[in-house]
Design an enzyme around this catalytic site. Sequence first.
Site, mmCIF file in Angstrom:
data_model
loop_
_atom_site.group_PDB
_atom_site.id
_atom_site.type_symbol
_atom_site.label_atom_id
_atom_site.label_comp_id
_atom_site.label_asym_id
_atom_site.label_seq_id
_atom_site.Cartn_x
_atom_site.Cartn_y
_atom_site.Cartn_z
ATOM 1 C CE LYS A 222 -4.350 -1.658 1.952
ATOM 2 N NZ LYS A 222 -5.265 -1.869 2.762
ATOM 3 N NE ARG A 256 -7.496 -8.645 1.876
ATOM 4 C CZ ARG A 256 -7.203 -8.181 0.549
ATOM 5 N NH1 ARG A 256 -6.629 -7.130 0.655
ATOM 6 N NH2 ARG A 256 -8.033 -8.222 -0.365
#
Length: 274
Positions: A222, A256
């Site tokens: 991210k 995740r």
Amino acid sequence: MPQHKFGRFNFPTSRALVMGILNATPDSFSDGGQFASLDYAITHAEQMIRDGVDIIDIGGESSRPGAPAVGLDEELRRVMPLIFALRDCGKAISVDTYKPEVMREAALAGVDMINDINGFRALGAIDAVKDSDCALCVMHMLNNPTTMQANPEYNNVVREVTAFLAERIAVLTAAGIDKERIWIDPGFGFGKTVEHNYALLKAGKQMVDELGVPLLAGLSRKSMIGAVTGKPVEQRLAGSIGGALAAVAHGAQIIRVHDVAETVDALRVWQAAH
Ligand code: 9MG
């Protein structure tokens, strides 16, 4: 030994679990239509299993800002064949969806977690999952995927995200859902600046203690990783592993990730050192 009940599975609480991201979206390498995409996704899942994944998170719609919305029929067409193909693979299956109809079909098909970036706020979402026994991941998102990164503001991000999650837990349990089924997720990148994301990362244990439910963290590749490393998305593997270990140090019990093999190795070494 304390365990997390997780749909059909019981996981030990003594180590962090790795959730691998499986996109059930048409892949850019194949122009062979639906079956080629399905084959590609199954091959990816098989690799994740060899790499030591604990949970496979199947998603039929990208939540990236600017990604096109996917209609209900198309999402079901993408996700359901994968659920049927993988549900007996020996690993827990999660479905990433905010649509109640997809939740209902997935729960009926026996998945082990519904992962909702919208925190089960859609009309009918709670009804769709309440009579199943799958785990529920309640994520915080400010506004929606199109507007969330337009100047996100909080007075106190940790307090506000914790209050949102507390409210969602209260609504879910008031509907008769066992608290043991619920996981929380601060939603890194979903309506947060880099500073907000790191404040939330550092507050993981505080949130778990305050809310009394385990924490799932998704920071793989991210922008919060890119902001610190200065690397583009395709060069964020090492940064993402650093982020995964930091999340576990701050109390996360599921990570995740895109890169299962590398994260599993890093967590094994981490675990051996504890
Ligand atoms: C679907 N999805 C994308 N990012 C995510 C994150 O950080 N957490 C969860 N639970 N789901 C996510």
